[in-house]
Scaffold this motif. Structure first.
Motif, PDB file in Angstrom:
ATOM      1  N   ASN A   1       0.799  -1.182  -0.092  1.00 47.63           N
ATOM      2  CA  ASN A   1      -0.037   0.142  -0.102  1.00 47.63           C
ATOM      3  C   ASN A   1       0.936   1.472   0.225  1.00 47.63           C
ATOM      4  OD1 ASN A   1      -2.130  -1.468   0.056  1.00 47.63           O
ATOM      5  ND2 ASN A   1      -2.360  -1.572   2.310  1.00 47.63           N
ATOM      6  N   ALA A   2       1.949   1.149   0.640  1.00 48.33           N
ATOM      7  CA  ALA A   2       2.960   2.288   0.327  1.00 48.33           C
ATOM      8  C   ALA A   2       3.336   2.677  -0.804  1.00 48.33           C
ATOM      9  CB  ALA A   2       4.265   2.195   1.596  1.00 48.33           C
ATOM     10  N   ILE A   3       3.707   1.570  -1.390  1.00 47.03           N
ATOM     11  CA  ILE A   3       4.226   1.599  -2.818  1.00 47.03           C
ATOM     12  C   ILE A   3       3.324   2.093  -3.677  1.00 47.03           C
ATOM     13  CG2 ILE A   3       4.580   0.177  -4.913  1.00 47.03           C
ATOM     14  CD1 ILE A   3       6.088  -1.739  -3.282  1.00 47.03           C
ATOM     15  N   VAL A   4       1.869   1.782  -3.604  1.00 47.01           N
ATOM     16  CA  VAL A   4       0.600   2.366  -4.502  1.00 47.01           C
ATOM     17  C   VAL A   4       0.578   3.987  -4.039  1.00 47.01           C
ATOM     18  CG1 VAL A   4      -1.768   2.217  -4.674  1.00 47.01           C
ATOM     19  CG2 VAL A   4      -0.576   0.343  -4.548  1.00 47.01           C
ATOM     20  N   ALA A   5       0.770   4.310  -2.819  1.00 45.90           N
ATOM     21  CA  ALA A   5       0.622   5.527  -2.290  1.00 45.90           C
ATOM     22  C   ALA A   5       1.759   6.633  -3.040  1.00 45.90           C
ATOM     23  CB  ALA A   5       0.442   5.753  -0.886  1.00 45.90           C
ATOM     24  N   ILE A   6       2.923   6.019  -2.818  1.00 41.43           N
ATOM     25  CA  ILE A   6       3.987   6.969  -3.328  1.00 41.43           C
ATOM     26  C   ILE A   6       3.950   6.930  -4.815  1.00 41.43           C
ATOM     27  CG2 ILE A   6       6.486   6.898  -3.328  1.00 41.43           C
ATOM     28  CD1 ILE A   6       6.392   5.626  -0.652  1.00 41.43           C
ATOM     29  N   GLY A   7       3.716   5.736  -5.516  1.00 41.85           N
ATOM     30  CA  GLY A   7       3.455   5.627  -6.969  1.00 41.85           C
ATOM     31  C   GLY A   7       2.439   6.549  -7.268  1.00 41.85           C
ATOM     32  N   ILE A   8       1.258   6.888  -7.010  1.00 41.82           N
ATOM     33  CA  ILE A   8       0.323   7.842  -7.521  1.00 41.82           C
ATOM     34  C   ILE A   8       1.023   9.231  -7.461  1.00 41.82           C
ATOM     35  CG2 ILE A   8      -1.650   8.958  -6.637  1.00 41.82           C
ATOM     36  CD1 ILE A   8      -2.771   6.294  -5.583  1.00 41.82           C
ATOM     37  N   PHE A   9       1.873   9.559  -6.630  1.00 37.52           N
ATOM     38  CA  PHE A   9       2.372  10.856  -6.747  1.00 37.52           C
ATOM     39  C   PHE A   9       3.627  11.103  -7.710  1.00 37.52           C
ATOM     40  CE2 PHE A   9      -0.451  11.229  -2.989  1.00 37.52           C
ATOM     41  CZ  PHE A   9      -1.126  12.506  -3.312  1.00 37.52           C
ATOM     42  N   ASN A  10       4.061  10.036  -8.090  1.00 33.62           N
ATOM     43  CA  ASN A  10       5.001   9.768  -8.997  1.00 33.62           C
ATOM     44  C   ASN A  10       4.637  10.153 -10.636  1.00 33.62           C
ATOM     45  OD1 ASN A  10       7.472   9.692  -7.599  1.00 33.62           O
ATOM     46  ND2 ASN A  10       7.382   7.437  -7.490  1.00 33.62           N
ATOM     47  N   ILE A  11       3.369   9.726 -10.765  1.00 27.71           N
ATOM     48  CA  ILE A  11       2.503   9.678 -11.931  1.00 27.71           C
ATOM     49  C   ILE A  11       2.784  11.316 -12.550  1.00 27.71           C
ATOM     50  CG2 ILE A  11       0.696   9.700 -13.105  1.00 27.71           C
ATOM     51  CD1 ILE A  11      -0.225   7.099 -11.418  1.00 27.71           C
ATOM     52  N   PRO A  12       1.970  12.408 -11.814  1.00 30.19           N
ATOM     53  CA  PRO A  12       2.191  13.831 -12.319  1.00 30.19           C
ATOM     54  C   PRO A  12       3.570  14.306 -12.374  1.00 30.19           C
ATOM     55  CG  PRO A  12       1.382  13.836 -10.140  1.00 30.19           C
ATOM     56  CD  PRO A  12       1.303  12.309 -10.475  1.00 30.19           C
ATOM     57  N   VAL A  13       4.414  13.927 -11.639  1.00 32.28           N
ATOM     58  CA  VAL A  13       5.986  14.257 -11.963  1.00 32.28           C
ATOM     59  C   VAL A  13       6.484  14.041 -13.155  1.00 32.28           C
ATOM     60  CG1 VAL A  13       7.993  14.037 -11.028  1.00 32.28           C
ATOM     61  CG2 VAL A  13       6.289  14.315  -9.400  1.00 32.28           C
ATOM     62  N   PHE A  14       6.380  12.554 -13.691  1.00 31.53           N
ATOM     63  CA  PHE A  14       6.716  12.109 -14.919  1.00 31.53           C
ATOM     64  C   PHE A  14       5.988  12.427 -15.933  1.00 31.53           C
ATOM     65  CE2 PHE A  14       9.019   9.118 -11.876  1.00 31.53           C
ATOM     66  CZ  PHE A  14      10.237   9.342 -12.440  1.00 31.53           C
ATOM     67  N   ALA A  15       4.741  12.636 -15.803  1.00 31.08           N
ATOM     68  CA  ALA A  15       3.713  13.326 -16.971  1.00 31.08           C
ATOM     69  C   ALA A  15       4.450  14.729 -17.248  1.00 31.08           C
ATOM     70  CB  ALA A  15       2.400  13.262 -16.510  1.00 31.08           C
ATOM     71  N   ARG A  16       4.631  15.627 -16.291  1.00 29.61           N
ATOM     72  CA  ARG A  16       5.026  17.027 -16.659  1.00 29.61           C
ATOM     73  C   ARG A  16       6.384  17.164 -17.241  1.00 29.61           C
ATOM     74  NH1 ARG A  16       2.139  21.662 -15.536  1.00 29.61           N
ATOM     75  NH2 ARG A  16       0.199  21.306 -14.230  1.00 29.61           N
ATOM     76  N   VAL A  17       7.425  16.159 -16.766  1.00 34.30           N
ATOM     77  CA  VAL A  17       8.613  16.083 -17.222  1.00 34.30           C
ATOM     78  C   VAL A  17       8.586  15.587 -18.752  1.00 34.30           C
ATOM     79  CG1 VAL A  17      10.976  14.830 -17.126  1.00 34.30           C
ATOM     80  CG2 VAL A  17       9.937  15.730 -15.044  1.00 34.30           C
ATOM     81  N   ALA A  18       7.867  14.449 -18.912  1.00 36.57           N
ATOM     82  CA  ALA A  18       7.873  13.905 -20.302  1.00 36.57           C
ATOM     83  C   ALA A  18       7.477  14.743 -21.354  1.00 36.57           C
ATOM     84  CB  ALA A  18       6.821  12.730 -20.402  1.00 36.57           C
ATOM     85  N   ARG A  19       6.285  15.519 -20.817  1.00 36.53           N
ATOM     86  CA  ARG A  19       5.230  16.668 -21.746  1.00 36.53           C
ATOM     87  C   ARG A  19       6.502  17.755 -22.049  1.00 36.53           C
ATOM     88  NH1 ARG A  19       3.205  21.547 -20.439  1.00 36.53           N
ATOM     89  NH2 ARG A  19       1.956  22.345 -22.021  1.00 36.53           N
ATOM     90  N   GLY A  20       7.062  18.316 -21.123  1.00 35.80           N
ATOM     91  CA  GLY A  20       7.992  19.308 -21.070  1.00 35.80           C
ATOM     92  C   GLY A  20       9.232  18.971 -22.110  1.00 35.80           C
ATOM     93  N   GLY A  21       9.764  17.823 -21.779  1.00 35.33           N
ATOM     94  CA  GLY A  21      10.898  17.274 -22.633  1.00 35.33           C
ATOM     95  C   GLY A  21      10.468  17.141 -24.127  1.00 35.33           C
ATOM     96  N   ALA A  22       9.442  16.472 -24.188  1.00 37.23           N
ATOM     97  CA  ALA A  22       8.658  16.185 -25.864  1.00 37.23           C
ATOM     98  C   ALA A  22       8.394  17.299 -26.461  1.00 37.23           C
ATOM     99  CB  ALA A  22       7.645  15.341 -25.677  1.00 37.23           C
ATOM    100  N   LEU A  23       7.954  18.326 -25.776  1.00 37.32           N
ATOM    101  CA  LEU A  23       7.658  19.551 -26.378  1.00 37.32           C
ATOM    102  C   LEU A  23       8.795  20.380 -27.040  1.00 37.32           C
ATOM    103  CD1 LEU A  23       4.780  21.020 -24.268  1.00 37.32           C
ATOM    104  CD2 LEU A  23       4.438  20.053 -26.606  1.00 37.32           C
ATOM    105  N   SER A  24       9.889  20.225 -26.345  1.00 43.62           N
ATOM    106  CA  SER A  24      11.146  20.922 -26.851  1.00 43.62           C
ATOM    107  C   SER A  24      11.682  20.081 -28.007  1.00 43.62           C
ATOM    108  CB  SER A  24      12.192  20.920 -25.621  1.00 43.62           C
ATOM    109  OG  SER A  24      12.495  19.730 -25.356  1.00 43.62           O
ATOM    110  N   ILE A  25      11.443  18.902 -28.226  1.00 37.97           N
ATOM    111  CA  ILE A  25      11.742  17.968 -29.340  1.00 37.97           C
ATOM    112  C   ILE A  25      10.934  18.155 -30.498  1.00 37.97           C
ATOM    113  CG2 ILE A  25      12.630  15.926 -29.983  1.00 37.97           C
ATOM    114  CD1 ILE A  25      13.447  15.467 -27.036  1.00 37.97           C
ATOM    115  N   ALA A  26       9.621  18.496 -30.128  1.00 37.69           N
ATOM    116  CA  ALA A  26       8.483  18.182 -31.335  1.00 37.69           C
ATOM    117  C   ALA A  26       8.780  19.065 -32.358  1.00 37.69           C
ATOM    118  CB  ALA A  26       7.039  18.206 -30.710  1.00 37.69           C
TER     119      ALA A  26
END
Length: 279
Positions: A135-160
């Protein structure tokens, strides 16, 4: 290897991190004593030849507990990061590749998650579904999702907007193939750097949840659980608290140094605007 040696912080951070990972992996096959072995007659022993880091209030070997606790911390943080990467990166790439309503939806979703303090909501989740490492893994993992979503979007936009992406579109590649063949490979370095940062934050979060009784549960152990067990004896036996606390600090420092070294190795190349690096 040349780049590795040219950034001492990267080398030191990676070596220190690998040492702790190796110690954790070793605990899967061998520890000086079983972590569940209780011997009240040998409690509070000072570090010595038999018990390298002494024993705790139950007579358990501290070195064995640290080895097993380090593995628990790395395991929880790694799986939580994998959850963030597995869900967040595709969302970020979809936002960058398709734009429009999909991008708006992804950004609003990340804004909603970021609006709540991560630790507080993690405590809420583990309270509702029960304590435990999973359950700790699930709780921590949920808050990693928006972090990586923002990083992936920002990096992808600079390359697109680069020419090789436009060439791919002219060749008839759809948004999904553009994201898979062109955007994702060129943001891997950014994701690795962010992964080291989230690993250190995940270890701290797991230790915090275990400390308040919502993370790893006995007979398993973790560094946060060791701190919890020793908190009432800090003034009498401070060693019991200093050992797991120091290990947490060293692991987090090692991961942060490795992340800073990776950033130093990557950023200068990106700032030069060398298309061969991005392509």
């Amino acid at each position: 290897m040349k780049r590795l040696w040219s950034h001492p912080s990267l080398f030191i951070g990676l070596v220190a991190t690998l040492v702790f990972v190796a110690i954790g992996l070793l605990s899967l096959v061998w520890t000086p004593f079983p972590i569940e072995q209780i011997n009240i007659t040998r409690r509070f022993l000072a570090p010595g030849a038999e018990h390298w880091l002494g024993t705790d209030n139950l007579g358990r070997d501290m070195a064995s507990l640290v080895m097993s606790g380090a593995w628990t911390s790395f395991l929880v943080a790694t799986i939580a990061v994998a959850i963030g990467v597995g869900v967040g990166v595709p969302l970020g790439l979809a936002a960058a590749a398709w734009g429009g309503a999909i991008e708006w939806l992804v950004l609003r979703l990340t804004d909603f998650v970021f609006a709540f303090p991560a630790v507080i909501v993690a405590i809420l989740i583990t309270t509702l579904i029960g304590p435990g490492a999973v359950n700790a893994i699930v709780a921590i993992g949920i808050f990693n999702i928006p972090v990586f979503a923002r990083v992936a979007r920002g990096g992808a936009l600079s390359i697109a907007t680069l020419d090789f992406v436009a060439a791919g579109r002219l060749a008839g590649l759809g948004n999904a193939m553009i994201a898979w063949r062109h955007l994702l490979p060129n943001i891997m370095s950014l994701l690795i750097v962010q992964g080291t940062i989230q690993m250190s934050l995940g270890i701290l979060a797991e230790a915090g949840l275990s400390y308040i009784g919502l993370g790893t549960q006995p007979p398993a152990t973790s560094l946060g659980l060791m701190l919890r067990d020793a908190q009432g004896m800090f003034l009498i036996h401070p060693w019991l608290t200093l050992v797991p606390g120091l290990v947490i600090v060293l692991i987090v420092i090692a991961l942060n140094i490795a992340g800073d070294g990776l950033r130093d190795a990557i950023d200068p190349r990106l700032r030069q605007g060398n298309p061969n690096v991005l392509a």
